[in-house]
Design an enzyme around this catalytic site. Structure first.
Site, PDB file in Angstrom:
ATOM      1  N   CYS A 119       0.801  -1.225   0.000  1.00 30.28           N
ATOM      2  CA  CYS A 119       0.000   0.000   0.000  1.00 30.28           C
ATOM      3  C   CYS A 119       0.833   1.275   0.000  1.00 30.28           C
ATOM      4  CB  CYS A 119      -0.941   0.002   1.204  1.00 30.28           C
ATOM      5  SG  CYS A 119      -2.026  -1.441   1.236  1.00 30.28           S
TER       6      CYS A 119
ATOM      7  N   LYS B 236      -9.780   8.162   2.675  1.00 26.99           N
ATOM      8  CA  LYS B 236     -10.230   6.796   2.397  1.00 26.99           C
ATOM      9  C   LYS B 236     -11.646   6.566   2.933  1.00 26.99           C
ATOM     10  CE  LYS B 236      -5.726   4.426   2.226  1.00 26.99           C
ATOM     11  NZ  LYS B 236      -4.841   5.580   2.542  1.00 26.99           N
TER      12      LYS B 236
ATOM     13  N   HIS C 292      -2.995   8.393   6.165  1.00 29.39           N
ATOM     14  CA  HIS C 292      -3.191   7.090   5.524  1.00 29.39           C
ATOM     15  C   HIS C 292      -4.553   6.536   5.939  1.00 29.39           C
ATOM     16  CE1 HIS C 292      -2.115   3.372   3.600  1.00 29.39           C
ATOM     17  NE2 HIS C 292      -2.261   2.677   4.718  1.00 29.39           N
TER      18      HIS C 292
END
Length: 424
Positions: free
Chosen positions: A167, A340, A308
């Site tokens: 990732c 996200k 993240h």
């Protein structure tokens, strides 16, 4: 000795569940609209998790010729489309790239590459024997095949290869591109992040690992919940994003618009566990502090963090521990968002998608909201939620990426009006 060059971002592209094109992606994340939905297709029936971020409405017509389109995986077509968008915005598409071919490089960042091609070939082999395996698997089935395709498309005869670090792939690809331009190994680098693990095999494996958010089939948009007490894991998504990097002085001379400056990059390994992050964020902190040092910046120079933020309990806690280790008592006061929550987790492409979002954040002065933050576990942190926050202006954004295997990468992007650091 030649002084290091300033590295500009002059083109952006995106094919994502939240929108086809950068403007549609930005509109979705800046308004807090989710790209996550119940998965279409019989292959997902019977899986414990049947939600994800699918690319919808994409038409490959006009991207490549139909015979080639039939031989390529969707993820490669998305990569090409995103790259075309970035090249077009930079003024390097219709008239051809303005750089000498040997000075133009391509990096294709992905955690897994076109996994659908190998899975389809395996099914064909099992059902009909060896002669049923398509020849295209040899030519286009590798993770770095998109780099070769894009190199041929734009006659980029410099470096052309893949970058793979789960990732963190795209963040590390951007760092590789930064170094190549900064130190004169290339005049321009096209960095494309791409991923498509949204298939029954990969979903089943991650669900068995208990990494995926489950139980949201009736409300998929509520599934991705970074930093919320009710989070149950990440939501897998697919897509691609592209950023064109080039020497800032040369870009200005040719009249290109500088969208942002890529100032710093850091990377590290946790050296800890195959899937779990170091609980104190040791490797993540090293990557972030290395990015600041690479840009000759202090922690006080960062105005915003696009986290993240996957929505796993261990990952969220480790990330904030890492930020506190680098930024100290100031860390909870830095405005932070986790996009996200809107896009889902594009795995190896996530760093490129979030870098695109970070550039848009710098251009607009708007910090997108974190969706689904109904019960914040880290209430003392300034996590932007509910609606977007208009700041007026931002100087610099930190965008970190962390992956299974302990791979860590972080990039620092700045507004083009910000003067270079004195040491740079």
């Amino acid at each position: 000795m030649t002084a290091p060059r300033r590295v500009a971002v002059t083109g952006l592209g995106a094919i994502t569940p939240s929108g086809l094109g950068v403007e549609r992606l930005w509109d979705a994340v800046s308004t807090g609209r989710s790209g996550i939905a119940r998965l279409d297709g019989e292959e997902f029936d019977g899986l414990p998790v049947r939600i994800g971020g699918q690319v919808r409405g994409f038409d490959p017509a006009g991207v490549v010729d139909p015979p080639l389109a039939r031989r390529l995986s969707p993820v490669q077509l998305w990569a090409i489309a995103a790259a075309d968008q970035a090249m077009r915005q930079a003024g390097a598409h219709d008239q051809g790239p303005p750089w000498a071919p040997e000075r133009f490089a391509v990096l294709a960042a992905t955690g897994s590459g076109p996994v659908d091609a190998m899975q389809a070939a395996t099914r064909a082999f099992d059902a009909r024997g060896p002669r049923s395996v398509p020849l295209s698997l040899v030519v286009h089935g590798a993770p770095d095949a998109a780099a070769a395709l894009l190199s041929q498309r734009y006659e980029a005869r410099g470096t052309a290869h893949g970058v793979t670090a789960t990732c963190a792939s795209s963040a590390i690809g951007l760092g590789d591109g930064l170094r190549r331009v900064r130190h004169g190994y290339a005049d321009a680098v096209l960095v494309v992040g791409m991923e498509d693990c949204l298939n029954a095999v990969n979903l089943a494996a991650n669900a068995t690992l208990r990494a995926l958010a489950s139980g949201y089939e009736d409300d998929p948009a509520a599934a991705s919940r970074p930093f919320d007490r009710g989070r149950r894991g990440f939501v897998m998504s697919q897509g691609a994003a592209a950023l064109l990097l080039e020497d800032a002085e040369a870009a200005e001379r040719r009249g290109a618009e500088i969208l942002a400056v890529l100032e710093g990059f850091g990377e590290s390994s946790d050296a800890h566990h195959p899937t779990a992050p170091h609980p104190e964020g040791r490797g993540a902190a090293q990557a972030v502090s290395s990015a600041l040092a690479d840009a000759h910046l202090s922690p006080a120079d960062i105005d915003h963090v696009n986290a993240h933020g996957t929505g796993t309990a261990a990952g969220d806690a480790a990330e904030l521990a890492a930020l506190r280790a680098v930024f100290g008592d100031r860390a909870p006061r830095i405005p932070l968002t986790a996009t996200k929550s809107s896009t889902g987790h594009l795995l190896g492409a996530s760093g490129a998608v979030e870098a695109v979002i970070a550039v848009q954040t710098l251009r607009t002065g708007i910090i997108p909201p974190t969706r689904n933050l109904d019960d914040p576990e880290f209430a003392d942190w300034d996590i932007v939620s509910g609606t977007a926050r208009t700041t007026g202006s931002l100087r610099r954004v930190l965008s970190p990426s962390f992956g299974f295997g302990g791979h860590n990468g972080a990039v620092v992007l700045s507004h083009p009006s910000v003067p270079p650091s004195k040491e740079a």
